[in-house]
Design a protein around this motif. Structure first.
Motif, short mmCIF file in Angstrom:
data_model
loop_
_atom_site.label_atom_id
_atom_site.label_comp_id
_atom_site.label_asym_id
_atom_site.label_seq_id
_atom_site.Cartn_x
_atom_site.Cartn_y
_atom_site.Cartn_z
N MET A 1 64.82 29.75 22.22
CA MET A 1 64.13 30.99 22.51
C MET A 1 64.94 32.15 21.92
SD MET A 1 62.30 31.87 26.13
CE MET A 1 63.64 31.33 27.09
N SER A 2 64.31 33.01 21.18
CA SER A 2 65.00 34.15 20.57
C SER A 2 65.39 35.16 21.64
CB SER A 2 64.08 34.84 19.56
OG SER A 2 63.70 33.94 18.56
N ASP A 3 66.55 35.77 21.48
CA ASP A 3 67.03 36.74 22.46
C ASP A 3 66.06 37.90 22.65
OD1 ASP A 3 69.27 35.29 23.02
OD2 ASP A 3 70.55 36.39 21.63
N HIS A 4 65.42 38.34 21.59
CA HIS A 4 64.52 39.48 21.71
C HIS A 4 63.22 39.10 22.43
CE1 HIS A 4 62.88 37.64 18.08
NE2 HIS A 4 61.80 38.36 18.25
N LEU A 5 63.00 37.84 22.69
CA LEU A 5 61.80 37.42 23.39
C LEU A 5 62.12 36.91 24.80
CD1 LEU A 5 59.79 35.69 20.53
CD2 LEU A 5 59.45 37.95 21.51
N THR A 6 63.22 37.40 25.36
CA THR A 6 63.58 37.07 26.73
C THR A 6 63.91 38.36 27.47
OG1 THR A 6 65.93 36.78 26.27
CG2 THR A 6 64.55 34.83 26.07
N ASP A 7 63.86 38.28 28.78
CA ASP A 7 64.23 39.41 29.63
C ASP A 7 65.14 38.85 30.70
OD1 ASP A 7 64.37 41.34 31.64
OD2 ASP A 7 62.33 42.03 31.32
N SER A 31 54.36 26.89 25.72
CA SER A 31 54.10 27.14 27.14
C SER A 31 54.76 26.10 28.03
CB SER A 31 52.58 27.15 27.39
OG SER A 31 52.02 25.87 27.19
N ILE A 32 54.83 26.44 29.31
CA ILE A 32 55.39 25.54 30.31
C ILE A 32 54.61 25.73 31.62
CG2 ILE A 32 57.16 27.22 30.95
CD1 ILE A 32 59.05 24.87 31.52
N ALA A 33 54.38 24.63 32.31
CA ALA A 33 53.69 24.65 33.59
C ALA A 33 54.61 24.08 34.65
CB ALA A 33 52.40 23.84 33.52
N PHE A 34 54.63 24.72 35.82
CA PHE A 34 55.49 24.26 36.91
C PHE A 34 54.85 24.63 38.23
CE2 PHE A 34 56.86 28.26 35.08
CZ PHE A 34 56.89 29.12 36.18
N VAL A 47 51.29 28.47 34.79
CA VAL A 47 51.46 28.15 33.37
C VAL A 47 51.82 29.47 32.69
CG1 VAL A 47 50.42 27.17 31.30
CG2 VAL A 47 49.67 26.37 33.56
N VAL A 48 52.96 29.48 32.01
CA VAL A 48 53.44 30.72 31.39
C VAL A 48 53.89 30.44 29.96
CG1 VAL A 48 54.20 31.67 33.61
CG2 VAL A 48 55.83 30.43 32.20
N ALA A 49 53.96 31.52 29.19
CA ALA A 49 54.50 31.44 27.83
C ALA A 49 56.00 31.20 27.92
CB ALA A 49 54.21 32.73 27.07
N LYS A 50 56.55 30.48 26.96
CA LYS A 50 57.99 30.23 26.95
C LYS A 50 58.79 31.46 26.52
CE LYS A 50 58.59 25.34 26.41
NZ LYS A 50 59.10 24.31 25.51
N HIS A 51 58.18 32.37 25.80
CA HIS A 51 58.84 33.61 25.41
C HIS A 51 58.31 34.73 26.29
CE1 HIS A 51 60.83 31.92 21.92
NE2 HIS A 51 59.69 31.34 21.59
N HIS A 52 59.10 35.78 26.42
CA HIS A 52 58.72 36.92 27.24
C HIS A 52 57.91 37.91 26.42
CE1 HIS A 52 59.30 39.65 30.66
NE2 HIS A 52 59.20 40.59 29.73
N TYR A 53 56.75 38.25 26.94
CA TYR A 53 55.92 39.29 26.34
C TYR A 53 55.64 40.32 27.42
CZ TYR A 53 55.37 35.82 22.72
OH TYR A 53 55.62 34.91 21.74
N VAL A 63 49.88 31.90 21.26
CA VAL A 63 50.56 31.68 22.54
C VAL A 63 49.55 31.69 23.68
CG1 VAL A 63 52.29 32.58 24.15
CG2 VAL A 63 52.74 32.60 21.68
N LEU A 64 48.64 32.66 23.68
CA LEU A 64 47.60 32.70 24.71
C LEU A 64 46.78 31.42 24.70
CD1 LEU A 64 46.33 36.36 24.31
CD2 LEU A 64 47.73 35.43 26.17
N SER A 65 46.49 30.94 23.52
CA SER A 65 45.74 29.70 23.37
C SER A 65 46.50 28.52 23.98
CB SER A 65 45.49 29.46 21.89
OG SER A 65 44.30 28.82 21.67
N ALA A 66 47.80 28.45 23.71
CA ALA A 66 48.63 27.37 24.24
C ALA A 66 48.72 27.44 25.76
CB ALA A 66 50.02 27.42 23.63
N VAL A 67 48.85 28.64 26.31
CA VAL A 67 48.91 28.80 27.76
C VAL A 67 47.60 28.34 28.40
CG1 VAL A 67 49.07 30.49 29.64
CG2 VAL A 67 50.68 30.60 27.73
N MET A 68 46.48 28.73 27.83
CA MET A 68 45.19 28.33 28.40
C MET A 68 44.95 26.83 28.25
SD MET A 68 44.14 30.86 29.96
CE MET A 68 42.63 30.12 30.50
#
Length: 77
Positions: A1-7, A31-34, A47-53, A63-68
């Motif tokens: 995961m890129s640093d600029h896409l995390t919080d 995406s990841i589901a838990f 279910v969330v995206a693996k990167h932060h938006y 990404v939206l497609s993968a999450v859905m």
């Protein structure tokens, strides 16, 4: 995961990074589901995206497609 896409303050980023334990149900490259730690109902999953938006508008369509797709996969399991 890129640093600029995390919080660093985002609980979901911490779950994706493995800093917070979770019961993972599904994962792909985007995406990841838990299981929800405080479920409203039995079996409540997230279910969330693996990167932060910052919001829906800034999230790429792929990404939206993968999450859905992940949500549908988890919901039908």
């Amino acid at each position: 995961m890129s640093d600029h896409l995390t919080d660093a303050n985002c609980v979901f980023c911490k779950i994706v990074a493995g800093a917070i334990p979770s019961h993972k149900l599904y994962e792909d490259d985007k995406s990841i589901a838990f299981m929800d730690i405080n479920p409203l109902n039995t079996g409540h999953a997230l279910v969330v995206a693996k990167h932060h938006y910052p919001d829906l508008y800034g999230t790429p369509d792929a990404v939206l497609s993968a999450v859905m797709a992940g949500a549908r996969r988890v919901a039908t399991a």
